[in-house]
Every structure is written in C-alpha cells, then in structure tokens.
Motif scaffolding. Structure first.
Motif, PDB file in Angstrom:
ATOM      1  N   ASP A  35       0.838  -1.203   0.000  1.00 21.33           N
ATOM      2  CA  ASP A  35       0.000   0.000   0.000  1.00 21.33           C
ATOM      3  C   ASP A  35       0.871   1.250   0.000  1.00 21.33           C
ATOM      4  O   ASP A  35       0.572   2.232  -0.690  1.00 21.33           O
ATOM      5  CB  ASP A  35      -0.915   0.014   1.226  1.00 21.33           C
ATOM      6  N   GLU A  36       1.944   1.210   0.769  1.00 21.57           N
ATOM      7  CA  GLU A  36       2.827   2.372   0.884  1.00 21.57           C
ATOM      8  C   GLU A  36       3.514   2.680  -0.445  1.00 21.57           C
ATOM      9  O   GLU A  36       3.602   3.845  -0.866  1.00 21.57           O
ATOM     10  CB  GLU A  36       3.868   2.130   1.977  1.00 21.57           C
ATOM     11  N   ASP A  37       4.020   1.645  -1.106  1.00 19.83           N
ATOM     12  CA  ASP A  37       4.692   1.862  -2.389  1.00 19.83           C
ATOM     13  C   ASP A  37       3.704   2.338  -3.453  1.00 19.83           C
ATOM     14  O   ASP A  37       4.040   3.171  -4.297  1.00 19.83           O
ATOM     15  CB  ASP A  37       5.377   0.574  -2.860  1.00 19.83           C
ATOM     16  N   PHE A  38       2.481   1.804  -3.413  1.00 20.25           N
ATOM     17  CA  PHE A  38       1.476   2.248  -4.374  1.00 20.25           C
ATOM     18  C   PHE A  38       1.177   3.732  -4.186  1.00 20.25           C
ATOM     19  O   PHE A  38       1.167   4.511  -5.147  1.00 20.25           O
ATOM     20  CB  PHE A  38       0.191   1.431  -4.233  1.00 20.25           C
ATOM     21  N   ALA A  39       0.943   4.139  -2.939  1.00 22.19           N
ATOM     22  CA  ALA A  39       0.659   5.552  -2.653  1.00 22.19           C
ATOM     23  C   ALA A  39       1.841   6.434  -3.051  1.00 22.19           C
ATOM     24  O   ALA A  39       1.660   7.535  -3.604  1.00 22.19           O
ATOM     25  CB  ALA A  39       0.342   5.730  -1.171  1.00 22.19           C
ATOM     26  N   ARG A  40       3.042   5.946  -2.809  1.00 24.54           N
ATOM     27  CA  ARG A  40       4.239   6.724  -3.138  1.00 24.54           C
ATOM     28  C   ARG A  40       4.358   6.923  -4.646  1.00 24.54           C
ATOM     29  O   ARG A  40       4.694   8.027  -5.121  1.00 24.54           O
ATOM     30  CB  ARG A  40       5.480   6.013  -2.592  1.00 24.54           C
ATOM     31  N   GLN A  41       4.096   5.883  -5.426  1.00 19.28           N
ATOM     32  CA  GLN A  41       4.195   6.004  -6.882  1.00 19.28           C
ATOM     33  C   GLN A  41       3.156   6.976  -7.432  1.00 19.28           C
ATOM     34  O   GLN A  41       3.436   7.743  -8.350  1.00 19.28           O
ATOM     35  CB  GLN A  41       4.031   4.625  -7.532  1.00 19.28           C
ATOM     36  N   VAL A  42       1.944   6.952  -6.876  1.00 21.54           N
ATOM     37  CA  VAL A  42       0.917   7.898  -7.316  1.00 21.54           C
ATOM     38  C   VAL A  42       1.354   9.330  -7.011  1.00 21.54           C
ATOM     39  O   VAL A  42       1.199  10.231  -7.849  1.00 21.54           O
ATOM     40  CB  VAL A  42      -0.438   7.589  -6.650  1.00 21.54           C
ATOM     41  N   GLU A  43       1.919   9.555  -5.831  1.00 26.02           N
ATOM     42  CA  GLU A  43       2.384  10.898  -5.459  1.00 26.02           C
ATOM     43  C   GLU A  43       3.494  11.376  -6.394  1.00 26.02           C
ATOM     44  O   GLU A  43       3.530  12.546  -6.793  1.00 26.02           O
ATOM     45  CB  GLU A  43       2.878  10.889  -4.024  1.00 26.02           C
ATOM     46  N   ILE A  44       4.393  10.475  -6.764  1.00 31.51           N
ATOM     47  CA  ILE A  44       5.495  10.835  -7.657  1.00 31.51           C
ATOM     48  C   ILE A  44       4.977  11.277  -9.020  1.00 31.51           C
ATOM     49  O   ILE A  44       5.456  12.255  -9.613  1.00 31.51           O
ATOM     50  CB  ILE A  44       6.475   9.649  -7.802  1.00 31.51           C
ATOM     51  N   LEU A  45       3.971  10.566  -9.527  1.00 32.21           N
ATOM     52  CA  LEU A  45       3.466  10.822 -10.872  1.00 32.21           C
ATOM     53  C   LEU A  45       2.354  11.864 -10.917  1.00 32.21           C
ATOM     54  O   LEU A  45       1.985  12.333 -12.001  1.00 32.21           O
ATOM     55  CB  LEU A  45       2.957   9.517 -11.493  1.00 32.21           C
ATOM     56  N   LEU A  46       1.814  12.234  -9.761  1.00 31.63           N
ATOM     57  CA  LEU A  46       0.672  13.144  -9.712  1.00 31.63           C
ATOM     58  C   LEU A  46       0.901  14.458 -10.466  1.00 31.63           C
ATOM     59  O   LEU A  46       0.003  14.913 -11.184  1.00 31.63           O
ATOM     60  CB  LEU A  46       0.280  13.421  -8.256  1.00 31.63           C
ATOM     61  N   PRO A  47       2.073  15.106 -10.354  1.00 30.15           N
ATOM     62  CA  PRO A  47       2.266  16.349 -11.115  1.00 30.15           C
ATOM     63  C   PRO A  47       2.112  16.162 -12.627  1.00 30.15           C
ATOM     64  O   PRO A  47       1.568  17.031 -13.313  1.00 30.15           O
ATOM     65  CB  PRO A  47       3.698  16.761 -10.753  1.00 30.15           C
ATOM     66  N   GLN A  48       2.570  15.011 -13.153  1.00 25.03           N
ATOM     67  CA  GLN A  48       2.421  14.760 -14.593  1.00 25.03           C
ATOM     68  C   GLN A  48       0.955  14.519 -14.948  1.00 25.03           C
ATOM     69  O   GLN A  48       0.473  14.988 -15.986  1.00 25.03           O
ATOM     70  CB  GLN A  48       3.266  13.553 -14.997  1.00 25.03           C
ATOM     71  N   PHE A  49       0.241  13.792 -14.079  1.00 27.16           N
ATOM     72  CA  PHE A  49      -1.183  13.575 -14.326  1.00 27.16           C
ATOM     73  C   PHE A  49      -1.944  14.899 -14.305  1.00 27.16           C
ATOM     74  O   PHE A  49      -2.787  15.165 -15.161  1.00 27.16           O
ATOM     75  CB  PHE A  49      -1.776  12.650 -13.259  1.00 27.16           C
ATOM     76  N   ASP A  50      -1.649  15.734 -13.313  1.00 25.32           N
ATOM     77  CA  ASP A  50      -2.337  17.027 -13.191  1.00 25.32           C
ATOM     78  C   ASP A  50      -2.061  17.920 -14.401  1.00 25.32           C
ATOM     79  O   ASP A  50      -2.951  18.631 -14.885  1.00 25.32           O
ATOM     80  CB  ASP A  50      -1.901  17.734 -11.907  1.00 25.32           C
ATOM     81  N   ALA A  51      -0.814  17.873 -14.899  1.00 24.72           N
ATOM     82  CA  ALA A  51      -0.459  18.693 -16.053  1.00 24.72           C
ATOM     83  C   ALA A  51      -1.255  18.281 -17.284  1.00 24.72           C
ATOM     84  O   ALA A  51      -1.679  19.133 -18.082  1.00 24.72           O
ATOM     85  CB  ALA A  51       1.040  18.579 -16.330  1.00 24.72           C
TER      86      ALA A  51
END
Length: 221
Positions: A64-80
């Motif tokens: 769960d922790e690694d999944f949440a971490r990967q989403v946080e890392i990629l979130l700026p690209q998704f938002d853009a």
C-alpha cells in the motif's frame, strides 16, 4: 498525452496480452515461466480483494505504501495532462494505473514486464506501452456494445495491440475471419505472426496439486 508518459516509462522489454478470455491466465503463466530466469513485473485487472493485487513483481503484490508513493510521484504529470484537457474530458484510469506499474517496476529493476489489456486494445492505454511482444488469446463475441457486433469488429479492436516494432505477435487458434483481421494488421506493420498449433504448442498437459504441467514445442524443438 498519456502515451508520451507511458513511452517514457517503457525502459525494459514488455509483453502486452489481449483477447476475449483467459488473458489473466496467460499473463500468470508467462510471468511464472519468465521469473525462473529474471525479475518480472506483472500488471493485471481486475483484482479480487485488494487493488494492489494488480501490480506484482515475481508474484508479490506492491505494498500500500509503495502504491501511494508512486501515485504521489506521478501526480504532477497527471495534473499537467488534466489541465490541458477540455472540461468534459478526463485522463483514463488505466493510463494512471499503467504509469504507476511501469514506474514501480523501473524502480525495482525488473528485467521484463507482462501487462494485460482490458476489454479491448484500440482505446486501451496499456497498448501505448512500448512492447517487444504482443499476445492475442482466443477472440469471440463479447462486450459487443463497446467493441462491435461482429467477430471482425472485435478482432479489429483487439488487433490494435500490434502497434509496430514488435518482434512477433503470438496468436491463439482463431476463427478464420479473426485470423484474417489479425494478419492484415500485422502485415501492415511487418510484424511476424506466430500461431498456436503451427509455430508453437503445448504438449503433455496435466494438472497436479502443485499446478499445471506442460511441455512447450516451438517449431521442431
């Protein structure tokens, strides 16, 4: 836009699997064989009890922790990407899922990844992953509202897993009209077609308490 991210994250050989039924089983069998020799990432859907079942390395779920971490890392690209889309458009959930999988696999140093498409392939972001091999399992009439009302239309959708640049597409035994569609697209991109029962096959299939056993024949070997 999402294709650019997925291509950027495609840093090792990938195998993409589609078809009408048994896609997940094919992914599991391929992964089980490959992980005897290398570290293998696997992405499937849907999950049974926990969303993290969709992402595995050598059969072990992402935490769960690694999944949440990967989403946080990629979130700026998704938002853009989302900011550049019209108000009534959205970034596909499968694109986000696939990007998370690839980024996680890259971080963990997988040597090859096996990913499952959803209902179809034409509009499925999984097929936008750069992949060396495509696999098309048996195709029949299913999801006709989304994929088309004939075998040819469904086959045409699934055949989009062939995007060009593949070393080969491995195809289950198919109805003649389905095979015609697949061969036409493969020929368009000059991708070799390997057909089950002709170019490769399974022999001596048996089921035991420890799982399925079978021998693989590739041409005359």
């Amino acid at each position: 836009l999402s294709k650019a991210i997925l291509e950027k994250l495609s840093c090792v050989p990938n195998i993409i699997v589609t078809g009408s039924k048994g896609k997940g089983s094919v992914v599991v069998m391929l992964t089980t064989i490959l992980q005897t020799q290398m570290n293998v990432g696997m992405m499937t859907s849907p999950h049974l009890t926990n969303f993290c079942e969709r992402f595995k390395i050598n059969g072990i779920n992402i935490s769960d922790e690694d999944f949440a971490r990967q989403v946080e890392i990629l979130l700026p690209q998704f938002d853009a990407i989302q900011e550049r889309l019209p108000p009534d458009w959205y970034l596909s959930p499968i694109a986000i899922q696939t990007a998370v999988a690839l980024n996680y696999f890259r971080k963990k140093g997988t040597q090859i990844n096996v990913l499952e498409c959803g209902k179809g392939a034409r509009y499925d972001d999984v097929k936008n992953v750069q992949h060396d091999y495509a696999v098309i399992n048996s195709i029949f009439l299913e999801h006709t509202r989304e994929l088309g009302g004939t075998l040819e239309e469904i086959a045409a959708d699934k055949s989009y897993v062939i995007t060009g640049g593949q070393k080969a597409v491995f195809v289950a035994d198919q109805m003649p009209e389905v095979m015609d569609v697949i061969r036409k697209r493969a020929n368009h991109f000059s991708v070799p077609v390997k057909v089950y029962g002709k170019d490769f096959s399974a022999e001596h299939i048996s089921f035991t308490h420890s799982g399925m056993n079978f021998d693989v024949r590739v041409e005359d070997r």
